[in-house]
Every structure is written in structure tokens, then in C-alpha cells.
Scaffold this motif. Structure first.
Motif, PDB file in Angstrom:
ATOM      1  N   CYS A   1       2.672   4.858  11.018  1.00 43.54           N
ATOM      2  CA  CYS A   1       1.512   5.529  11.599  1.00 43.54           C
ATOM      3  C   CYS A   1       0.238   4.797  11.136  1.00 43.54           C
ATOM      4  O   CYS A   1       0.113   4.482   9.938  1.00 43.54           O
ATOM      5  CB  CYS A   1       1.480   6.987  11.148  1.00 43.54           C
ATOM      6  SG  CYS A   1       0.108   7.948  11.818  1.00 43.54           S
ATOM      7  N   PRO A   2      -0.692   4.499  12.017  1.00 43.61           N
ATOM      8  CA  PRO A   2      -1.924   3.819  11.601  1.00 43.61           C
ATOM      9  C   PRO A   2      -2.679   4.618  10.540  1.00 43.61           C
ATOM     10  O   PRO A   2      -2.616   5.846  10.495  1.00 43.61           O
ATOM     11  CB  PRO A   2      -2.723   3.730  12.910  1.00 43.61           C
ATOM     12  CG  PRO A   2      -1.702   3.803  13.990  1.00 43.61           C
ATOM     13  CD  PRO A   2      -0.634   4.712  13.473  1.00 43.61           C
TER      14      PRO A   2
ATOM     15  N   PRO B   1      -6.104  10.638  12.418  1.00 39.34           N
ATOM     16  CA  PRO B   1      -5.853  11.890  11.688  1.00 39.34           C
ATOM     17  C   PRO B   1      -4.362  12.147  11.467  1.00 39.34           C
ATOM     18  O   PRO B   1      -3.943  12.647  10.418  1.00 39.34           O
ATOM     19  CB  PRO B   1      -6.479  12.951  12.593  1.00 39.34           C
ATOM     20  CG  PRO B   1      -7.447  12.215  13.454  1.00 39.34           C
ATOM     21  CD  PRO B   1      -6.853  10.867  13.665  1.00 39.34           C
ATOM     22  N   SER B   2      -3.545  11.805  12.459  1.00 40.54           N
ATOM     23  CA  SER B   2      -2.091  11.981  12.400  1.00 40.54           C
ATOM     24  C   SER B   2      -1.496  11.297  13.624  1.00 40.54           C
ATOM     25  O   SER B   2      -2.222  10.858  14.526  1.00 40.54           O
ATOM     26  CB  SER B   2      -1.703  13.464  12.373  1.00 40.54           C
ATOM     27  OG  SER B   2      -2.085  14.105  13.583  1.00 40.54           O
TER      28      SER B   2
ATOM     29  N   PRO C   1      -1.280   9.708   8.300  1.00 38.90           N
ATOM     30  CA  PRO C   1      -1.772   8.329   8.340  1.00 38.90           C
ATOM     31  C   PRO C   1      -1.074   7.445   7.299  1.00 38.90           C
ATOM     32  O   PRO C   1      -0.965   7.823   6.122  1.00 38.90           O
ATOM     33  CB  PRO C   1      -3.261   8.475   8.028  1.00 38.90           C
ATOM     34  CG  PRO C   1      -3.604   9.843   8.501  1.00 38.90           C
ATOM     35  CD  PRO C   1      -2.390  10.682   8.203  1.00 38.90           C
ATOM     36  N   GLY C   2      -0.586   6.302   7.731  1.00 41.57           N
ATOM     37  CA  GLY C   2       0.058   5.347   6.835  1.00 41.57           C
ATOM     38  C   GLY C   2       1.527   5.595   6.589  1.00 41.57           C
ATOM     39  O   GLY C   2       2.227   4.728   6.042  1.00 41.57           O
ATOM     40  N   GLN C   3       2.080   6.760   6.951  1.00 46.25           N
ATOM     41  CA  GLN C   3       3.484   7.038   6.716  1.00 46.25           C
ATOM     42  C   GLN C   3       4.373   6.190   7.620  1.00 46.25           C
ATOM     43  O   GLN C   3       3.985   5.807   8.730  1.00 46.25           O
ATOM     44  CB  GLN C   3       3.792   8.522   6.948  1.00 46.25           C
ATOM     45  CG  GLN C   3       3.400   9.422   5.795  1.00 46.25           C
ATOM     46  CD  GLN C   3       3.964  10.822   5.966  1.00 46.25           C
ATOM     47  OE1 GLN C   3       3.968  11.384   7.059  1.00 46.25           O
ATOM     48  NE2 GLN C   3       4.434  11.396   4.865  1.00 46.25           N
ATOM     49  N   LYS C   4       5.570   5.912   7.123  1.00 48.21           N
ATOM     50  CA  LYS C   4       6.545   5.166   7.895  1.00 48.21           C
ATOM     51  C   LYS C   4       7.724   6.074   8.267  1.00 48.21           C
ATOM     52  O   LYS C   4       8.029   7.037   7.566  1.00 48.21           O
ATOM     53  CB  LYS C   4       7.045   3.958   7.102  1.00 48.21           C
ATOM     54  CG  LYS C   4       5.998   2.888   6.883  1.00 48.21           C
ATOM     55  CD  LYS C   4       6.585   1.683   6.176  1.00 48.21           C
ATOM     56  CE  LYS C   4       5.538   0.572   6.035  1.00 48.21           C
ATOM     57  NZ  LYS C   4       6.103  -0.635   5.380  1.00 48.21           N
TER      58      LYS C   4
ATOM     59  N   VAL D   1      11.446   9.574   6.712  1.00 47.68           N
ATOM     60  CA  VAL D   1       9.994   9.469   6.673  1.00 47.68           C
ATOM     61  C   VAL D   1       9.559   9.277   5.226  1.00 47.68           C
ATOM     62  O   VAL D   1      10.013  10.008   4.332  1.00 47.68           O
ATOM     63  CB  VAL D   1       9.319  10.724   7.264  1.00 47.68           C
ATOM     64  CG1 VAL D   1       7.803  10.628   7.153  1.00 47.68           C
ATOM     65  CG2 VAL D   1       9.742  10.919   8.719  1.00 47.68           C
ATOM     66  N   TRP D   2       8.701   8.292   4.964  1.00 45.23           N
ATOM     67  CA  TRP D   2       8.227   8.067   3.602  1.00 45.23           C
ATOM     68  C   TRP D   2       6.801   7.503   3.623  1.00 45.23           C
ATOM     69  O   TRP D   2       6.343   6.978   4.629  1.00 45.23           O
ATOM     70  CB  TRP D   2       9.161   7.155   2.854  1.00 45.23           C
ATOM     71  CG  TRP D   2       9.129   5.695   3.248  1.00 45.23           C
ATOM     72  CD1 TRP D   2       8.446   4.687   2.623  1.00 45.23           C
ATOM     73  CD2 TRP D   2       9.804   5.079   4.360  1.00 45.23           C
ATOM     74  NE1 TRP D   2       8.658   3.473   3.258  1.00 45.23           N
ATOM     75  CE2 TRP D   2       9.477   3.691   4.322  1.00 45.23           C
ATOM     76  CE3 TRP D   2      10.634   5.563   5.361  1.00 45.23           C
ATOM     77  CZ2 TRP D   2       9.964   2.800   5.265  1.00 45.23           C
ATOM     78  CZ3 TRP D   2      11.125   4.672   6.295  1.00 45.23           C
ATOM     79  CH2 TRP D   2      10.789   3.314   6.244  1.00 45.23           C
ATOM     80  N   THR D   3       6.140   7.627   2.490  1.00 42.50           N
ATOM     81  CA  THR D   3       4.783   7.104   2.303  1.00 42.50           C
ATOM     82  C   THR D   3       4.858   5.846   1.453  1.00 42.50           C
ATOM     83  O   THR D   3       5.359   5.907   0.323  1.00 42.50           O
ATOM     84  CB  THR D   3       3.870   8.141   1.646  1.00 42.50           C
ATOM     85  OG1 THR D   3       3.832   9.315   2.455  1.00 42.50           O
ATOM     86  CG2 THR D   3       2.469   7.597   1.477  1.00 42.50           C
ATOM     87  N   PRO D   4       4.421   4.711   1.941  1.00 37.06           N
ATOM     88  CA  PRO D   4       4.484   3.456   1.170  1.00 37.06           C
ATOM     89  C   PRO D   4       3.701   3.559  -0.146  1.00 37.06           C
ATOM     90  O   PRO D   4       2.712   4.249  -0.231  1.00 37.06           O
ATOM     91  CB  PRO D   4       3.868   2.423   2.117  1.00 37.06           C
ATOM     92  CG  PRO D   4       3.951   3.038   3.476  1.00 37.06           C
ATOM     93  CD  PRO D   4       3.840   4.517   3.267  1.00 37.06           C
TER      94      PRO D   4
END
Length: 221
Positions: A84-85, A89-90, A149-152, A218-221
Motif C-alpha cells: 500500500c502506498p 490514508p488507506s 499506508p506502507g503495509q504489504k 499482511v505485515w508492516t515492513p
């Protein structure tokens, strides 16, 4: 195939331990009377006790007696990663494709029986519930996951399984009386057997398949 008559019933089944739960019965009970006799022949001509199999009127069945409360997952496939960019916002993501994955593992099956029954291990394995030596999972990834935002995220296919333990139920006991198994085999060593439908013996453990499904990791880098 023989068991000692003293090694019957509940001595094979331990008390439920911490982290284990009762389990339902697998298979269907035999219908023959325990008092009836049948003429059977072992491959080695002995009068050892016999586990009921495909060739006998009654069949030995597997009975689950306990299982782990928790399951664990095998991820059999991981798809492409989407991120996600950071400057939104989401966002939402759906892979919008279908995937079929074949899988194969050792079932983790462990069978313990009295030593005279070792020759029947392959037959017992075939009637024992198991994780499944092979199979396939098909998922259409049209469902959507919401991301910050930013999640993969990546589509995954999962096989869920559970450690399970059980025993065998039903066995033929020799009466010690010889019989003629077939008029065409007059020299064959056969013996009269009685079917004991409720007798429990031996034990098995396996990593049993519970379900398979598709999801997103789903994870957050």
C-alpha cells in the motif's frame, strides 16, 4: 497377527493430558455377533490373532481418543507481494486470480501394536485417519483485504492440521480349532476365529488435516 489376550481394552489408552481434548470416533462399527465364528487363514499358516481388514467379514476401525487443543498451519503457497502506498490514508487489495496448489507431506503417522501384528502395519495405516499424504487446494482470491499506508500483503494458501491420537477397535481371536478355509485348498492351515468388536488395542498418532483455505498475509515492513 496376534495380540496377547491380557493386553486388551483400556490399558492401551492413557488418561487425557493437559492440552489434549476428547475426539469423536472415526469409521463404523462391525455388525457381526461376537459369539459367531469364521474360518480364516494367516499368510504364514499360524493361528495368530487377526485385525479385521478388506478380506474379512468385519473390519478393525480407528477410534480417536484425544487431540491437541491447538492447530498449526502449513503455508503451501505464497503469491506476489503488494504494498500500500505511504502517501494515502488507506487502501484495499484483491489479487483477483485463482490458484490451485498441489501438496504432499509425510502424514507423520506412528503406529504401535503388539509385535505379532507388525505384518499388518500397511493395512492399519490405510484405515487410520491421517493428515493426508497428498491433496490440492484451490482458491479464488477475489476477496479484499484492507491495508494501512506502507503495509504489504500477499495471497497465501494454508493447510491447517492438528496432532491426534487414537487406538484400534475390533480384532479376531483364534479359538485354536482348525478348519477348512476352501475345498480347493485342503492343505491350507486355517483356524476358527471369533470377532471381538469392542476390544481396543494398539495406538496411533498422526498430524491430521483439519481444513485448507486461502487468505492474505499482511505485515508492516
Amino acid at each position: 497377527m496376534k495380540t496377547h489376550r491380557g493386553a486388551r481394552r483400556s490399558k492401551w489408552i492413557g488418561l487425557l493430558t493437559l492440552g489434549l481434548a476428547p475426539l469423536v470416533v472415526f469409521g463404523s462399527p462391525g455388525v457381526a455377533s461376537a459369539a459367531s465364528t469364521v474360518c480364516l487363514q494367516n499368510a504364514d499358516g499360524s493361528q495368530s490373532d487377526i485385525a479385521g481388514n478388506w478380506s474379512t467379514p468385519d473390519k478393525t476401525r480407528s477410534v480417536g481418543v484425544q487431540q491437541a487443543n491447538k492447530t498449526w498451519q502449513d503455508w503451501v503457497w505464497r503469491g506476489p507481494t503488494f504494498q500500500c502506498p505511504w502517501n494515502v490514508p488507506s487502501c484495499s487489495y484483491a489479487w483477483q486470480e485463482s490458484k490451485t496448489t498441489g501438496w504432499q507431506w509425510s502424514a507423520g503417522l506412528n503406529i504401535k501394536v503388539p509385535s505379532p501384528l507388525n505384518k499388518a502395519l500397511s493395512e492399519l495405516a490405510s484405515l487410520t485417519p491421517s493428515y493426508g499424504r497428498n491433496g490440492s487446494t484451490t482458491t479464488s482470491f477475489t476477496f479484499t483485504t484492507n491495508l494501512k499506508p506502507g503495509q504489504k500483503a500477499q495471497p497465501i494458501q494454508v493447510v491447517e492440521r492438528r496432532w491426534t491420537q487414537g487406538v484400534y477397535q475390533g480384532i479376531y481371536h483364534s479359538t485354536g480349532k482348525s478348519c477348512l478355509v476352501s475345498p480347493t485348498r485342503p492343505n491350507g492351515k486355517a483356524w476358527q476365529y471369533t470377532w471381538s468388536p469392542n476390544e481396543r488395542w494398539g495406538s496411533w498418532t498422526t498430524n491430521m488435516k483439519v481444513s485448507d483455505y486461502g487468505s492474505y498475509n499482511v505485515w508492516t515492513p
